[in-house]
Write a protein that holds these residues in place. Structure first.
Motif, mmCIF file in Angstrom:
data_model
loop_
_atom_site.group_PDB
_atom_site.id
_atom_site.type_symbol
_atom_site.label_atom_id
_atom_site.label_comp_id
_atom_site.label_asym_id
_atom_site.label_seq_id
_atom_site.Cartn_x
_atom_site.Cartn_y
_atom_site.Cartn_z
ATOM 1 N N PRO A 25 3.382 6.109 2.508
ATOM 2 C CA PRO A 25 4.655 5.409 2.310
ATOM 3 C C PRO A 25 4.816 4.273 3.317
ATOM 4 C CG PRO A 25 5.018 7.637 3.153
ATOM 5 C CD PRO A 25 3.552 7.488 2.900
ATOM 6 N N LEU A 26 5.560 3.297 2.916
ATOM 7 C CA LEU A 26 5.833 2.168 3.793
ATOM 8 C C LEU A 26 6.717 2.612 4.953
ATOM 9 C CD1 LEU A 26 6.737 -0.502 1.094
ATOM 10 C CD2 LEU A 26 4.703 -0.515 2.552
ATOM 11 N N PRO A 27 6.584 1.933 6.098
ATOM 12 C CA PRO A 27 7.524 2.187 7.194
ATOM 13 C C PRO A 27 8.952 1.852 6.749
ATOM 14 C CG PRO A 27 5.653 0.881 7.946
ATOM 15 C CD PRO A 27 5.552 0.975 6.460
ATOM 16 N N LYS A 28 9.918 2.368 7.484
ATOM 17 C CA LYS A 28 11.335 2.236 7.106
ATOM 18 C C LYS A 28 11.738 0.788 6.815
ATOM 19 C CE LYS A 28 15.949 3.537 7.628
ATOM 20 N NZ LYS A 28 16.439 2.851 6.459
ATOM 21 N N LYS A 29 11.344 -0.133 7.670
ATOM 22 C CA LYS A 29 11.730 -1.535 7.484
ATOM 23 C C LYS A 29 11.246 -2.056 6.130
ATOM 24 C CE LYS A 29 11.047 -6.179 9.302
ATOM 25 N NZ LYS A 29 10.194 -7.016 10.151
ATOM 26 N N GLU A 30 9.981 -1.757 5.796
ATOM 27 C CA GLU A 30 9.421 -2.231 4.531
ATOM 28 C C GLU A 30 9.986 -1.449 3.347
ATOM 29 O OE1 GLU A 30 7.671 -2.022 7.368
ATOM 30 O OE2 GLU A 30 7.127 -4.137 7.595
ATOM 31 N N LYS A 51 10.985 -13.446 -1.696
ATOM 32 C CA LYS A 51 10.928 -13.563 -0.237
ATOM 33 C C LYS A 51 10.721 -12.183 0.406
ATOM 34 C CE LYS A 51 13.601 -15.301 3.690
ATOM 35 N NZ LYS A 51 14.903 -15.759 4.155
ATOM 36 N N ASN A 52 11.457 -11.180 -0.075
ATOM 37 C CA ASN A 52 11.319 -9.818 0.458
ATOM 38 C C ASN A 52 9.944 -9.245 0.137
ATOM 39 O OD1 ASN A 52 14.193 -8.150 1.300
ATOM 40 N ND2 ASN A 52 14.366 -10.224 0.507
ATOM 41 N N ALA A 53 9.466 -9.471 -1.072
ATOM 42 C CA ALA A 53 8.134 -8.972 -1.455
ATOM 43 C C ALA A 53 7.067 -9.604 -0.561
ATOM 44 C CB ALA A 53 7.857 -9.272 -2.924
ATOM 45 N N ASP A 54 7.188 -10.897 -0.314
ATOM 46 C CA ASP A 54 6.212 -11.583 0.542
ATOM 47 C C ASP A 54 6.224 -11.037 1.964
ATOM 48 O OD1 ASP A 54 5.149 -13.169 -1.462
ATOM 49 O OD2 ASP A 54 6.509 -14.849 -1.072
ATOM 50 N N GLN A 55 7.419 -10.655 2.458
ATOM 51 C CA GLN A 55 7.509 -10.068 3.807
ATOM 52 C C GLN A 55 6.728 -8.750 3.869
ATOM 53 O OE1 GLN A 55 12.034 -10.722 4.273
ATOM 54 N NE2 GLN A 55 11.283 -10.307 6.337
ATOM 55 N N ILE A 56 6.853 -7.941 2.826
ATOM 56 C CA ILE A 56 6.115 -6.670 2.795
ATOM 57 C C ILE A 56 4.617 -6.951 2.701
ATOM 58 C CG2 ILE A 56 5.672 -4.549 1.485
ATOM 59 C CD1 ILE A 56 8.634 -4.804 0.466
ATOM 60 N N LEU A 57 4.243 -7.870 1.814
ATOM 61 C CA LEU A 57 2.824 -8.136 1.568
ATOM 62 C C LEU A 57 2.148 -8.810 2.761
ATOM 63 C CD1 LEU A 57 3.081 -9.180 -2.172
ATOM 64 C CD2 LEU A 57 2.115 -7.056 -1.246
ATOM 65 N N ARG A 59 2.461 -7.784 5.795
ATOM 66 C CA ARG A 59 1.958 -6.656 6.604
ATOM 67 C C ARG A 59 1.089 -5.696 5.813
ATOM 68 N NH1 ARG A 59 5.921 -3.318 9.926
ATOM 69 N NH2 ARG A 59 3.956 -2.422 10.617
ATOM 70 N N PHE A 60 1.377 -5.569 4.501
ATOM 71 C CA PHE A 60 0.654 -4.622 3.648
ATOM 72 C C PHE A 60 0.196 -5.347 2.376
ATOM 73 C CE2 PHE A 60 3.726 -2.293 6.181
ATOM 74 C CZ PHE A 60 2.934 -1.323 6.778
ATOM 75 N N PRO A 61 -0.849 -6.181 2.489
ATOM 76 C CA PRO A 61 -1.245 -7.046 1.375
ATOM 77 C C PRO A 61 -1.730 -6.300 0.135
ATOM 78 C CG PRO A 61 -2.814 -7.208 3.191
ATOM 79 C CD PRO A 61 -1.671 -6.382 3.681
ATOM 80 N N ASN A 62 -2.091 -5.035 0.282
ATOM 81 C CA ASN A 62 -2.582 -4.270 -0.856
ATOM 82 C C ASN A 62 -1.604 -3.203 -1.329
ATOM 83 O OD1 ASN A 62 -5.032 -5.692 -0.946
ATOM 84 N ND2 ASN A 62 -5.874 -4.396 0.670
ATOM 85 N N HIS A 63 -0.332 -3.340 -0.989
ATOM 86 C CA HIS A 63 0.654 -2.360 -1.423
ATOM 87 C C HIS A 63 0.919 -2.571 -2.911
ATOM 88 C CE1 HIS A 63 4.673 -0.383 -1.760
ATOM 89 N NE2 HIS A 63 3.970 0.538 -1.124
ATOM 90 N N GLY A 64 0.425 -1.626 -3.715
ATOM 91 C CA GLY A 64 0.444 -1.767 -5.164
ATOM 92 C C GLY A 64 1.814 -1.978 -5.770
ATOM 93 N N GLU A 65 2.777 -1.189 -5.339
ATOM 94 C CA GLU A 65 4.110 -1.284 -5.928
ATOM 95 C C GLU A 65 4.754 -2.637 -5.632
ATOM 96 O OE1 GLU A 65 6.026 2.198 -4.429
ATOM 97 O OE2 GLU A 65 4.898 3.509 -5.769
ATOM 98 N N LEU A 67 3.084 -5.472 -5.003
ATOM 99 C CA LEU A 67 2.364 -6.453 -5.817
ATOM 100 C C LEU A 67 2.897 -6.454 -7.245
ATOM 101 C CD1 LEU A 67 -1.270 -5.800 -4.544
ATOM 102 C CD2 LEU A 67 -0.020 -7.955 -4.314
ATOM 103 N N CYS A 68 3.127 -5.261 -7.796
ATOM 104 C CA CYS A 68 3.653 -5.151 -9.160
ATOM 105 C C CYS A 68 5.048 -5.763 -9.266
ATOM 106 C CB CYS A 68 3.681 -3.694 -9.608
ATOM 107 S SG CYS A 68 2.052 -3.033 -10.022
#
Length: 167
Positions: A25-30, A51-57, A59-65, A67-68
């Motif tokens: 699971p992603l950390p709380k902030k993400e 913008k929010n999706a890009d912030q997550i990606l 740090r976690f460029p391969n986070h499937g959900e 990206l979707c």
């Protein structure tokens, strides 16, 4: 989409089901950013969602959900720009954006094939392209992972009624 829909999409983040998500699971902030991505998508505030999706990606460029969801937002942005009936350049730009959206969703799905969120988004993308048979297949796959997800059941049943596919 309703508030309930948002809750269903984000339950992946806190689910105890080992079949859900990546098991990482992603950390709380993400997690909070991801919840915002969903809310912004549902309220059609696509720029903030992106913008929010890009912030997550970042740090976690391969986070499937994520990206979707980014792909789904991109698809929504392309559709919102639609209606450029007479403008060939605008139509071509819309088609390119939709192709990019499909690629993002497929990449996200490959990163997390055990996520009901990814399969649900894949179904929503197919539905928006009026590829209803594939949408139903994706919804069914999502339901194999999260059998009691009312939003997926609702989306699938409405589509089956629309298609008169009552099997």
């Amino acid at each position: 989409p309703t508030q309930h829909h948002t809750q269903k999409i984000i339950t992946i983040m806190s689910s105890d089901n080992p079949q859900s998500g990546q098991g990482r699971p992603l950390p709380k902030k993400e997690q909070d950013l991801f919840k915002n991505v969903v809310k912004f998508y549902e309220s059609k505030n696509y720029k903030k969602g992106m913008k929010n999706a890009d912030q997550i990606l970042k740090r976690f460029p391969n986070h499937g959900e994520t990206l979707c969801m980014k792909g789904l937002i991109l698809n929504g942005m392309a559709s919102a720009k639609g209606g450029a009936v007479g403008n060939k350049d605008k139509r071509e730009e819309e088609e390119e954006t939709k192709k990019e959206a499909v690629e993002l969703v497929k990449r996200g799905l490959m990163m997390d094939m055990r996520s009901h969120v990814c399969w649900h988004v894949y179904g929503l993308l197919h539905r928006s392209s009026q590829n209803y048979t594939e949408a139903i297949k994706a919804y069914k796959q999502a339901l194999r992972i999260d059998e009691e997800n009312l939003q997926i059941l609702k989306d699938m049943s409405l589509l089956q009624i629309q298609m008169r596919d009552l099997n």
